[in-house]
Design an enzyme around this catalytic site. Sequence first.
Site, PDB file in Angstrom:
ATOM      1  N   ARG A 284     -34.287 -33.066   8.889  1.00 50.60           N
ATOM      2  CA  ARG A 284     -35.456 -32.561   8.154  1.00 50.60           C
ATOM      3  C   ARG A 284     -36.526 -33.633   8.017  1.00 50.60           C
ATOM      4  O   ARG A 284     -37.721 -33.345   8.090  1.00 50.60           O
ATOM      5  CB  ARG A 284     -35.010 -32.040   6.782  1.00 50.60           C
ATOM      6  CG  ARG A 284     -34.285 -30.679   6.905  1.00 50.60           C
ATOM      7  CD  ARG A 284     -33.382 -30.431   5.719  1.00 50.60           C
ATOM      8  NE  ARG A 284     -32.791 -29.110   5.707  1.00 50.60           N
ATOM      9  CZ  ARG A 284     -31.713 -28.734   6.401  1.00 50.60           C
ATOM     10  NH1 ARG A 284     -31.115 -29.597   7.221  1.00 50.60           N
ATOM     11  NH2 ARG A 284     -31.235 -27.503   6.319  1.00 50.60           N
TER      12      ARG A 284
ATOM     13  N   GLY B 245     -26.947 -27.066  16.233  1.00 52.43           N
ATOM     14  CA  GLY B 245     -27.421 -25.781  15.707  1.00 52.43           C
ATOM     15  C   GLY B 245     -28.573 -25.976  14.733  1.00 52.43           C
ATOM     16  O   GLY B 245     -29.531 -25.203  14.726  1.00 52.43           O
TER      17      GLY B 245
ATOM     18  N   ARG C 185     -23.914 -20.100  20.795  1.00 49.24           N
ATOM     19  CA  ARG C 185     -23.966 -19.823  19.345  1.00 49.24           C
ATOM     20  C   ARG C 185     -25.017 -18.755  19.021  1.00 49.24           C
ATOM     21  O   ARG C 185     -26.019 -18.623  19.708  1.00 49.24           O
ATOM     22  CB  ARG C 185     -24.223 -21.137  18.586  1.00 49.24           C
ATOM     23  CG  ARG C 185     -23.008 -22.069  18.717  1.00 49.24           C
ATOM     24  CD  ARG C 185     -23.156 -23.335  17.955  1.00 49.24           C
ATOM     25  NE  ARG C 185     -23.168 -23.117  16.522  1.00 49.24           N
ATOM     26  CZ  ARG C 185     -23.390 -24.084  15.635  1.00 49.24           C
ATOM     27  NH1 ARG C 185     -23.604 -25.312  16.047  1.00 49.24           N
ATOM     28  NH2 ARG C 185     -23.379 -23.815  14.346  1.00 49.24           N
TER      29      ARG C 185
ATOM     30  N   SER D 103     -26.878 -19.008   4.988  1.00 44.03           N
ATOM     31  CA  SER D 103     -27.114 -20.052   5.988  1.00 44.03           C
ATOM     32  C   SER D 103     -28.366 -20.855   5.651  1.00 44.03           C
ATOM     33  O   SER D 103     -29.471 -20.313   5.603  1.00 44.03           O
ATOM     34  CB  SER D 103     -27.262 -19.422   7.382  1.00 44.03           C
ATOM     35  OG  SER D 103     -27.845 -20.359   8.270  1.00 44.03           O
TER      36      SER D 103
ATOM     37  N   ASP E  22     -19.055 -27.221   5.979  1.00 45.78           N
ATOM     38  CA  ASP E  22     -18.661 -28.090   7.093  1.00 45.78           C
ATOM     39  C   ASP E  22     -17.343 -28.822   6.840  1.00 45.78           C
ATOM     40  O   ASP E  22     -16.874 -29.563   7.708  1.00 45.78           O
ATOM     41  CB  ASP E  22     -19.757 -29.125   7.369  1.00 45.78           C
ATOM     42  CG  ASP E  22     -20.968 -28.483   8.027  1.00 45.78           C
ATOM     43  OD1 ASP E  22     -20.822 -27.394   8.618  1.00 45.78           O
ATOM     44  OD2 ASP E  22     -22.067 -29.066   7.943  1.00 45.78           O
TER      45      ASP E  22
ATOM     46  N   LYS F 110     -19.266 -21.948  14.421  1.00 47.53           N
ATOM     47  CA  LYS F 110     -19.758 -23.334  14.326  1.00 47.53           C
ATOM     48  C   LYS F 110     -19.645 -23.988  15.715  1.00 47.53           C
ATOM     49  O   LYS F 110     -19.577 -23.287  16.712  1.00 47.53           O
ATOM     50  CB  LYS F 110     -18.978 -24.094  13.259  1.00 47.53           C
ATOM     51  CG  LYS F 110     -19.235 -23.568  11.840  1.00 47.53           C
ATOM     52  CD  LYS F 110     -20.667 -23.816  11.409  1.00 47.53           C
ATOM     53  CE  LYS F 110     -20.944 -23.284  10.014  1.00 47.53           C
ATOM     54  NZ  LYS F 110     -22.384 -23.353   9.695  1.00 47.53           N
TER      55      LYS F 110
ATOM     56  N   ARG G 264     -16.000 -32.367  14.147  1.00 48.21           N
ATOM     57  CA  ARG G 264     -15.270 -32.319  12.868  1.00 48.21           C
ATOM     58  C   ARG G 264     -13.782 -31.977  13.064  1.00 48.21           C
ATOM     59  O   ARG G 264     -12.947 -32.408  12.278  1.00 48.21           O
ATOM     60  CB  ARG G 264     -15.948 -31.341  11.904  1.00 48.21           C
ATOM     61  CG  ARG G 264     -17.388 -31.734  11.605  1.00 48.21           C
ATOM     62  CD  ARG G 264     -17.933 -31.116  10.351  1.00 48.21           C
ATOM     63  NE  ARG G 264     -19.385 -31.213  10.315  1.00 48.21           N
ATOM     64  CZ  ARG G 264     -20.094 -32.304   9.988  1.00 48.21           C
ATOM     65  NH1 ARG G 264     -19.479 -33.414   9.648  1.00 48.21           N
ATOM     66  NH2 ARG G 264     -21.416 -32.286   9.994  1.00 48.21           N
TER      67      ARG G 264
END
Length: 436
Positions: A26, A94, A122, A166, A314, A341, A386
């Site tokens: 961001r 994503g 995705r 989301s 997550d 994911k 992850r």
Amino acid sequence: MQFHVTPSALTDATVTVPGDKSVSHRALMLGSIAEGRTNISGFLAGEDCLATLAALQSMGVSIEQSDATEIMIDGVGLRGLMMPDGPLDLGNSGTAMRLMAGLLCGQGFDSVLTGDKSLTSRPMRRIITPLSTMGARIDSNDGMPPLTIRGKSELHGVDYEMPVASAQVKSAVLLAGLYADGETSVVEPAVTRDHTERMLGSMGVAVNTSGNRISLEGGQALTGCSVQVPADLSSAAFIILAALIADNAEVLIENVGVNPTRTGVIDILRGMGADISLEQPRLLGQEPVANIRVRSSDLQGGPVDPSLVSLAIDEFPVLFVAAAAATGKTTFSGIGELRVKESDRIAAMAAGLRALGIEVEESPDGAVVRGGQFSGGVVESHGDHRIAMSLAVAGAIAQEPVSVRDVAAVDTSFPGFCDCLAALNIDINVSTNQVA
Ligand code: S3P
């Protein structure tokens, strides 16, 4: 690339983990469309954020990286981006694709967004639908990337009720809303991470949050600012897990983001009996941070409250390993989003834990994990960072060594992961040879 982890006795340690991925993305995007300079410190120099950085540079933004974690952006203003020479490759990310789509659908030029094998499978309809309602024109491959975004579209404010919780969808709509006439509102079915709203606020944009409705007026200019990125709680979660399931260790993780829209993992683990304390809570700009102290704990299984899912979205790979190391049965429900994911995380964790001797039952949107003893063996990460890191941590308390295959993606979010585990005395090596 594989990880090889040998069962290890942890030592007490104080560690830091890299910067927050969501905040870093961001800061790059908002700093680029702001007026004036944005300085970012504590930036996550992982592959996902570097893909966003390169995409913005290819649209004419001057971004300097004086050090891996120090970034200086000369913002070009809301209308200053330029047409890139070719498709923007957003790798595995994503967040980069969905937020960038929101940013680009109000521009005066066409753009194409693409990515790697995981990203191009995705779902993107979740952003195409609301953005199209606003007037965007986006072509896709049957709802999946590549996305071709047509420029010169007139965008109008919407009032959009999101069917899925989301933060990526919310952020895409809000970013498009900056380019729309009138007010844009999104209503979330459950609270999701609010870094976009906080950072827009720091850059002078009036964002109104009332219950689950978030609104802004189009056409507001952003002003560049300093962004200090906290350490990523989603990365700290692997260290928290390692400390909790060890025999007897105490670990302090410094300067970690503890924004309440992210701390579901701490609440869920505490509900299982984890000894986790937040020390010296403070603000880094608009983001709450703390030092996190973790002591090894006897974890107890039980039902996991589905209302915490969007606040820990997550961290379920970590929570699956915690459940496997706990006494009794842990029931996860309302986690269907995990199937879309970076990999199908319910299936990937179920397979990984079963390969290590743990009983797991899967359902379309949940799983039941029975606590047990990790045996050891070879497990697959499915190219998901992850999954790779969660299974590696399990290896520290297994009876035999654990090898985790296909771990290169760890660099998307946690460069230096092995060094950080080594600081806890976990014996982890990386090799490029295939395990038979
Ligand atoms: C993110 C939001 C989450 C999360 C992802 C990062 C973000 O996705 O899984 O890793 O930065 O906004 P959703 O909001 O789509 O659940």
